[in-house]
Design an enzyme around this catalytic site. Structure first.
Site, PDB file in Angstrom:
ATOM      1  N   ASP A  54       0.862  -1.184   0.000  1.00  0.00           N
ATOM      2  CA  ASP A  54       0.000   0.000   0.000  1.00  0.00           C
ATOM      3  C   ASP A  54       0.895   1.229   0.000  1.00  0.00           C
ATOM      4  O   ASP A  54       1.735   1.394   0.898  1.00  0.00           O
ATOM      5  CB  ASP A  54      -0.901   0.007   1.229  1.00  0.00           C
ATOM      6  CG  ASP A  54      -1.972  -1.076   1.174  1.00  0.00           C
ATOM      7  OD1 ASP A  54      -2.063  -1.770   0.142  1.00  0.00           O
ATOM      8  OD2 ASP A  54      -2.708  -1.227   2.161  1.00  0.00           O
ATOM      9  N   ASP A  93     -15.165  -3.028  -1.421  1.00  0.00           N
ATOM     10  CA  ASP A  93     -14.694  -2.688  -0.080  1.00  0.00           C
ATOM     11  C   ASP A  93     -15.902  -2.444   0.805  1.00  0.00           C
ATOM     12  O   ASP A  93     -16.680  -1.511   0.560  1.00  0.00           O
ATOM     13  CB  ASP A  93     -13.812  -1.442  -0.132  1.00  0.00           C
ATOM     14  CG  ASP A  93     -12.660  -1.597  -1.121  1.00  0.00           C
ATOM     15  OD1 ASP A  93     -12.073  -2.695  -1.162  1.00  0.00           O
ATOM     16  OD2 ASP A  93     -12.362  -0.629  -1.839  1.00  0.00           O
TER      17      ASP A  93
END
Length: 243
Positions: free
Chosen positions: A8, A127
């Site tokens: 990330d 998500d």
């Protein structure tokens, strides 16, 4: 099942957030390229990369880093974060990304996703907060359920769904096995699990999800490996043995 070690990106560094909270960030590496190479050299078949800055703003602030990773590693990249239009997606493909993950735009412009999937490898990022798909870097509720969105793309030609339980992400408390099974049941598209994986036992539990012979296609994990819960090699081996 495929193991997807996660990188990330925020401000050019390799970080992890806790439950998607940008205020709860841990920096694990100042050199994402070296981290990606280490993952690949340990046996990872894919690398999963997310531009967290772009996920929140739509501005591809880490695209150069993504391109550097793609150029350096010998395995394919699956990359998402802020891919809101065709130009943004094509820029990632041109940078060497194998599969682009689209989240927010899958809700706001589904035809864009369908058109892109006709020519390129695309995954839809689902998500979820309490079963509701969140957008804009996990900050905005969409009002639609994970299963609803997954079913709407079932025949769109996308490669996979990347399903993340935001409440579990970065917690190491285990994945949402029930929710993941429901997505596998709801659609014929490959499902990749993300969020909460903290141990080899969690990986084995994911492998055991079986709906009429269909199983998860992969698992994304980051924090567990950064904090030494298991190595890439151990994770890959567990998935191969259990499969």
């Amino acid at each position: 099942m495929e193991l997807f070690p996660a990188i990330d990106l925020r401000n050019g560094k390799c970080v992890r957030l806790h439950q998607g909270d940008y205020g709860q960030e841990t920096v694990y590496s100042d050199d994402p390229v070296a981290q990606a190479l280490a993952f690949a050299e340990s046996g990872a078949g894919w690398i999963h990369v997310v531009d967290l800055d772009a996920a929140r703003t739509g501005v591809p602030e880490n695209r150069d880093v993504v391109a550097a990773i793609a150029a350096a590693v010998p395995v394919p990249l699956q990359t998402g974060g802020g891919v809101r239009n065709r130009d943004a997606a094509l820029a990632l493909f041109d940078a060497g990304v194998e599969r682009v993950v689209i989240g927010t735009a899958a809700l706001t412009d589904p035809d864009f996703v369908r058109d892109l999937a006709a020519d390129y490898r695309v995954a839809v990022g689902l998500d979820a907060k309490a079963g509701e798909v969140a957008t804009d870097g996990w900050l905005v509720g969409s009002g639609r359920s994970v299963l609803d969105v997954a079913r709407s793309f079932a025949s769109a030609g996308v490669d996979a769904f990347v399903v993340t339980d935001i409440s579990r992400d970065g917690t190491l408390e285990g994945p949402d096995l029930v929710g993941l099974r429901e997505v596998v049941e709801a659609t014929p598209v490959d499902v990749i699990a993300s969020g909460g994986i903290g141990s080899i036992a969690d990986l084995r539990a994911l492998v055991e999800i079986d709906v009429g012979g269909r199983r998860l296609a992969g698992a994304i994990t980051g924090k567990a490996m950064y904090e030494g819960r298991f190595t890439v090699a151990e994770g890959v081996a567990a998935l191969e043995i259990e499969s």
